[in-house]
Design an enzyme around this catalytic site. Structure first.
Site, PDB file in Angstrom:
ATOM      1  N   ASP A  36      53.211  30.439  59.488  1.00 49.52           N
ATOM      2  CA  ASP A  36      52.634  30.474  60.845  1.00 49.52           C
ATOM      3  C   ASP A  36      51.320  29.705  60.953  1.00 49.52           C
ATOM      4  OD1 ASP A  36      54.738  31.946  61.616  1.00 49.52           O
ATOM      5  OD2 ASP A  36      53.660  33.852  61.756  1.00 49.52           O
ATOM      6  N   HIS A  38      50.622  26.795  59.488  1.00 48.23           N
ATOM      7  CA  HIS A  38      51.004  25.405  59.794  1.00 48.23           C
ATOM      8  C   HIS A  38      51.559  25.296  61.214  1.00 48.23           C
ATOM      9  CE1 HIS A  38      51.859  25.532  55.289  1.00 48.23           C
ATOM     10  NE2 HIS A  38      50.981  24.557  55.382  1.00 48.23           N
ATOM     11  N   SER A 187      50.939  29.306  51.597  1.00 49.94           N
ATOM     12  CA  SER A 187      52.220  29.077  50.925  1.00 49.94           C
ATOM     13  C   SER A 187      52.225  29.746  49.552  1.00 49.94           C
ATOM     14  CB  SER A 187      52.470  27.579  50.762  1.00 49.94           C
ATOM     15  OG  SER A 187      52.353  26.943  52.010  1.00 49.94           O
TER      16      SER A 187
END
Ligand code: PAF
Length: 286
Positions: A36, A38, A187
């Protein structure tokens, strides 16, 4: 439809046409494994530009020999689905060979700004970042480029690079997106064990604690750092690698909170090294 482009030549051709049509281009550089954080940058770009291009490239130059380049999460099909759902215009998805057909004969080196914080822990990391971002800026020639404030040092370095190397690009810093419990989206969160995931909420809580102390009048960096250290060591099994107060965007360590500063932290769990920060706008000294 989101068009996937894998070669520099094809990307150049697309950009030439877009420029002829006088389209305003927004660019979101990523290493994929889109979350979310990005997608918020992509949405901001979509709202403010005619065309949005997202690059997905895990850049080997910015990983140290003992870092997670091979293990770094990669999933281009799910990334593409997420970008399709937002109606992103293009994904630029080059291979390593396409970006670096041979070892580079010319290097870019970040000086003082890379000698602190993440740069001090990860030698060469920011040289790799500015090298790939320079290449991507030259390939995509965006009007606006979006970077997350979670990587505050990276954002400050990119802004400096754009200024010193005269890229006609405006850099937009996008606020950190957090899980419901406050953990910054990253990530690398997938590397956390269940137990560590629960503990990781204390990273943001320690930053919030520092902000509360600041709001109550505390201006000593040591006092804020000590309180955060205590909170983190009491509540996480991770090893605390760094807690520091730096001016922003100059990146000079501060004993007192004056002017705009950021408090940053880095905690190493078994497989994940997580960073987070908070920016405070202290009052200026005369
Ligand atoms: O922030 C990142 O994901 C990377 O450092 C970037 C800017 C995409 C360059 O590889």
């Amino acid at each position: 439809m989101t068009k996937r482009i894998t070669t520099v030549q094809e990307m150049h051709a697309v950009i030439r046409t877009l420029k002829k049509e006088q389209k305003q281009i927004g660019f979101v550089p990523t290493m994929g494994a889109l979350h979310d954080g990005h997608l918020t940058m992509v949405k901001t770009s979509l709202q403010n530009n005619d065309i949005t291009i997202v690059s997905v490239f895990v850049n080997p130059l910015q990983f140290g020999p003992n870092e997670d380049f091979d293990a770094y999460p990669r999933n281009i099909d799910s990334d593409q689905e997420k970008l399709e759902a937002l109606e992103t215009d293009y994904i630029f998805y080059p291979s390593v060979k396409e970006m670096y057909p041979e070892p580079l004969a010319i290097s870019l080196k970040v000086n003082r700004m890379a000698e602190v914080l993440e740069g001090a822990k990860r030698p060469g990391h920011f040289d790799g970042v500015v090298t790939v971002v320079n290449k991507l800026f030259n390939i995509i020639r965006p009007d606006y480029a979006y970077f997350g404030k979670k990587d505050a040092q990276q954002l400050a370095i990119i802004e400096k690079m754009v200024q010193e190397f005269n890229h006609p690009i405006e850099i937009i810093g996008v606020d950190t997106i957090r899980e419901a419990d406050g953990l910054a989206k990253s990530s690398r969160n997938v590397y956390l064990t269940e137990q560590e995931r629960q503990e990781a909420v204390h990273l943001y809580q320690s930053l919030t604690l520092a902000k509360e102390m600041y709001d109550a009048g505390e201006r000593s960096s040591d006092a804020l750092i000590n309180a955060m250290h205590e909170h983190l060591s009491a509540n996480t099994s991770g090893s605390i690698e760094d807690i520091a107060v730096y001016s922003y965007p100059e990146l000079v360590e501060q004993q007192q909170v004056t002017g705009q500063i950021f408090i940053s932290l880095a905690v190493k769990f078994s497989r994940a090294r997580l960073i987070d920060n908070i920016i405070l706008k202290g009052e200026k000294h005369d």
